[in-house]
Design a protein around this motif. Structure first.
Motif, PDB file in Angstrom:
ATOM      1  N   MET A 169       0.950  -1.130   0.068  1.00 27.80           N
ATOM      2  CA  MET A 169      -0.035  -0.007   0.074  1.00 27.80           C
ATOM      3  C   MET A 169       1.080   1.238   0.038  1.00 27.80           C
ATOM      4  SD  MET A 169      -2.893   0.830   2.630  1.00 27.80           S
ATOM      5  CE  MET A 169      -4.409   2.097   2.435  1.00 27.80           C
ATOM      6  N   TYR A 170       1.853   1.289   0.785  1.00 30.95           N
ATOM      7  CA  TYR A 170       2.634   2.478   0.861  1.00 30.95           C
ATOM      8  C   TYR A 170       3.509   2.713  -0.321  1.00 30.95           C
ATOM      9  CZ  TYR A 170       6.380   5.449   2.089  1.00 30.95           C
ATOM     10  OH  TYR A 170       7.267   6.604   2.189  1.00 30.95           O
ATOM     11  N   LYS A 171       3.826   1.568  -1.049  1.00 21.73           N
ATOM     12  CA  LYS A 171       4.727   1.784  -2.270  1.00 21.73           C
ATOM     13  C   LYS A 171       3.598   2.300  -3.441  1.00 21.73           C
ATOM     14  CE  LYS A 171       7.195  -1.118  -5.696  1.00 21.73           C
ATOM     15  NZ  LYS A 171       7.628  -2.368  -6.268  1.00 21.73           N
ATOM     16  N   THR A 172       2.471   1.759  -3.346  1.00 20.71           N
ATOM     17  CA  THR A 172       1.243   2.253  -4.405  1.00 20.71           C
ATOM     18  C   THR A 172       1.315   3.845  -4.137  1.00 20.71           C
ATOM     19  OG1 THR A 172       0.236   0.244  -4.496  1.00 20.71           O
ATOM     20  CG2 THR A 172      -0.731   2.105  -5.082  1.00 20.71           C
ATOM     21  N   PHE A 173       0.963   4.308  -2.929  1.00 20.92           N
ATOM     22  CA  PHE A 173       0.712   5.714  -2.702  1.00 20.92           C
ATOM     23  C   PHE A 173       1.913   6.663  -2.858  1.00 20.92           C
ATOM     24  CE2 PHE A 173      -3.301   3.977  -0.934  1.00 20.92           C
ATOM     25  CZ  PHE A 173      -4.123   5.157  -0.727  1.00 20.92           C
ATOM     26  N   ALA A 174       3.168   6.088  -2.572  1.00 24.35           N
ATOM     27  CA  ALA A 174       4.392   6.858  -2.522  1.00 24.35           C
ATOM     28  C   ALA A 174       4.726   7.037  -4.354  1.00 24.35           C
ATOM     29  CB  ALA A 174       5.497   6.045  -2.078  1.00 24.35           C
ATOM     30  N   GLU A 175       4.563   5.939  -4.988  1.00 23.43           N
ATOM     31  CA  GLU A 175       4.587   6.254  -6.258  1.00 23.43           C
ATOM     32  C   GLU A 175       3.580   7.227  -7.025  1.00 23.43           C
ATOM     33  OE1 GLU A 175       4.438   2.085  -8.227  1.00 23.43           O
ATOM     34  OE2 GLU A 175       6.372   1.495  -7.541  1.00 23.43           O
ATOM     35  N   LYS A 176       2.256   7.054  -6.772  1.00 22.21           N
ATOM     36  CA  LYS A 176       1.522   8.186  -6.936  1.00 22.21           C
ATOM     37  C   LYS A 176       2.039   9.619  -6.663  1.00 22.21           C
ATOM     38  CE  LYS A 176      -2.591   5.085  -7.049  1.00 22.21           C
ATOM     39  NZ  LYS A 176      -3.861   5.062  -6.324  1.00 22.21           N
ATOM     40  N   ALA A 177       2.546   9.760  -5.477  1.00 21.80           N
ATOM     41  CA  ALA A 177       2.934  11.121  -4.950  1.00 21.80           C
ATOM     42  C   ALA A 177       4.445  11.386  -5.502  1.00 21.80           C
ATOM     43  CB  ALA A 177       3.026  11.067  -3.357  1.00 21.80           C
ATOM     44  N   GLY A 178       4.989  10.259  -6.392  1.00 21.44           N
ATOM     45  CA  GLY A 178       6.126  10.993  -6.921  1.00 21.44           C
ATOM     46  C   GLY A 178       7.283  10.741  -5.859  1.00 21.44           C
ATOM     47  N   GLN A 236      -7.435  -2.001   5.949  1.00 18.31           N
ATOM     48  CA  GLN A 236      -8.289  -1.693   6.877  1.00 18.31           C
ATOM     49  C   GLN A 236      -8.009  -0.734   8.032  1.00 18.31           C
ATOM     50  OE1 GLN A 236     -11.359  -3.458   7.014  1.00 18.31           O
ATOM     51  NE2 GLN A 236     -10.816  -3.369   4.892  1.00 18.31           N
ATOM     52  N   TYR A 237      -6.691  -0.565   8.427  1.00 17.79           N
ATOM     53  CA  TYR A 237      -6.387   0.260   9.623  1.00 17.79           C
ATOM     54  C   TYR A 237      -5.071   1.310   9.139  1.00 17.79           C
ATOM     55  CZ  TYR A 237      -8.552  -3.511  11.882  1.00 17.79           C
ATOM     56  OH  TYR A 237      -9.465  -4.391  12.489  1.00 17.79           O
ATOM     57  N   LEU A 238      -4.725   1.249   7.707  1.00 18.79           N
ATOM     58  CA  LEU A 238      -3.862   2.455   7.402  1.00 18.79           C
ATOM     59  C   LEU A 238      -4.506   2.964   6.240  1.00 18.79           C
ATOM     60  CD1 LEU A 238      -0.536   0.424   7.502  1.00 18.79           C
ATOM     61  CD2 LEU A 238      -1.463   1.878   9.260  1.00 18.79           C
ATOM     62  N   SER A 239      -4.557   4.423   6.203  1.00 18.90           N
ATOM     63  CA  SER A 239      -4.924   5.155   5.053  1.00 18.90           C
ATOM     64  C   SER A 239      -3.924   5.100   3.704  1.00 18.90           C
ATOM     65  CB  SER A 239      -5.252   6.627   5.488  1.00 18.90           C
ATOM     66  OG  SER A 239      -3.964   7.279   5.929  1.00 18.90           O
ATOM     67  N   ASP A 240      -2.759   5.137   4.198  1.00 18.73           N
ATOM     68  CA  ASP A 240      -2.000   5.283   2.874  1.00 18.73           C
ATOM     69  C   ASP A 240      -0.567   4.300   2.957  1.00 18.73           C
ATOM     70  OD1 ASP A 240      -0.458   6.317   4.840  1.00 18.73           O
ATOM     71  OD2 ASP A 240      -0.442   8.307   3.904  1.00 18.73           O
ATOM     72  N   GLY A 241      -0.886   3.292   4.085  1.00 20.67           N
ATOM     73  CA  GLY A 241       0.328   2.239   4.107  1.00 20.67           C
ATOM     74  C   GLY A 241       1.108   2.735   5.128  1.00 20.67           C
TER      75      GLY A 241
END
Length: 269
Positions: A169-178, A236-241
Motif C-alpha cells: 500500500m505504501y509503495k503504491t501511494f508513494a509512487e503516485k506521490a512521486g 483496513q487500519y492504514l490510510s496510505d500504508g
C-alpha cells in the motif's frame, strides 16, 4: 470579596490570574499524533479529548515529519517547566507582569515516534536504531529526572510504538506521490521493539500499536470472505500504508482508553 463581586468591574492589574484550570494530557509525537485530530479519519486524539472532557484538557503536540532527534530539540517547548523562573530585580520583570508560578499538571504524556526514524537510510528523517532508543530515554528522563526543569514525578508516561507499514500500500501511494520508497515494515518492527524495550527498562507503560494492527490484519485476512486485496488487509487500519485510517485511529484510542481505565482509574474521577 473579589473585584468582580464588589462591582469594580475589573481585576487589579497587580493580581495574577487565579482562575481554575484543568490538568492536562499531552500526546507528543509525529504525524500519527498530529493527524489524531483529523475528523475525516476519526482521530484518536479527538476521541481522547472527548473521553477526558470536564476532567482534563488534551493538548495535541503532534508534528508531521518529526523524528526523535527533532523531538528532543523541541521537547522544552512542549513540556511545562515545573521550577519557577526567578528574576534578579523587579525592574526586569515587575510584579504586575509575572505569571502565576504554576502550570497545569501533566497527568498523562504519550510519546509516539518511530514512523520517521525508521525511514530507510540514507533517508532525510532516518535515525539509527540505537540513537532512537537513546532519544526516547532522554524524553522520559526530562520528566522523571529530579534535576530536570521539567521534573514531574506523578506524570504517567506511555510510549506508543509506531504502527506497521503496509508495504504494498505504501509503495503504491508513494509512487503516485512521486516519492521514492523509503520504508519497510520489517525495519519499522525493530523500532517498535526498541520502544517496548525502553519502556520496560525505564518502568513506563507501552502501547504496542505495531502488534495490535498486525494481529487485526491477520484476523481480517483469516476471516475475509473474499481473497485478500492488493494491500493485504492493511487498508483496513492504514490510510496510505503509513498513517492510520479511521479504524486504525479508533483502535489506538481503544488501547489508550483500556490502559487508562484499568491502570489509572483515578484519572476518571
Amino acid at each position: 470579596m473579589d473585584a468582580y463581586a464588589s462591582g469594580a468591574g475589573s481585576l487589579s492589574k497587580d493580581v495574577p490570574y487565579q482562575g481554575a484550570m484543568y490538568n492536562i494530557v499531552i500526546p507528543f509525537g509525529d504525524s500519527i499524533t498530529q493527524l489524531g485530530t483529523n475528523v475525516q479519519f476519526s482521530g484518536w486524539v479527538n476521541h481522547l479529548s472527548q473521553f477526558f472532557q470536564r476532567r482534563m484538557d488534551v493538548l495535541n503536540r503532534g508534528f508531521n515529519g518529526y523524528n526523535t532527534d527533532y523531538a528532543c530539540n523541541v521537547a522544552h517547548l512542549v513540556l511545562p517547566r515545573t521550577k519557577s523562573l526567578e528574576y534578579p530585580t523587579q525592574d526586569i520583570c515587575p510584579s504586575r507582569y509575572l505569571l502565576p508560578n504554576f502550570s497545569p499538571k501533566v497527568e498523562l504524556l504519550t510519546i509516539c515516534f518511530g514512523a520517521n526514524d525508521s525511514m530507510l537510510a540514507p533517508g532525510s528523517k532516518h535515525v539509527p536504531l540505537e540513537r532512537f532508543a537513546s532519544n526516547l530515554r532522554q524524553l522520559v528522563h526530562m520528566v522523571k529526572d529530579p534535576e530536570s526543569e521539567y521534573y514531574s514525578p506523578d506524570t504517567r508516561i506511555v510510549l506508543i510504538t509506531p504502527p506497521p507499514v503496509g508495504d504494498n500500500m505504501y509503495k503504491t501511494f508513494a509512487e503516485k506521490a512521486g516519492a521514492p520508497e523509503k520504508r519497510d515494515s520489517k525495519v519499522t518492527k525493530l523500532y517498535a521493539d526498541a520502544a517496548r524495550d525502553v519502556a520496560q527498562e525505564l518502568d513506563v507503560r507501552c502501547i504496542d500499536l505495531w502488534t495490535a494492527i498486525e494481529d487485526k490484519v491477520k484476523d481480517y485476512n483469516a476471516t475475509a470472505e473474499t481473497e485478500a486485496n492488493q494491500f493485504d488487509g492493511y487498508d483496513q487500519y492504514l490510510s496510505d500504508g503509513l498513517h492510520l485510517s479511521a479504524k486504525g485511529n479508533e483502535l489506538l484510542f481503544e488501547l489508550v482508553q483500556s490502559l487508562v481505565t484499568t491502570t489509572w482509574p483515578e484519572l476518571m474521577q
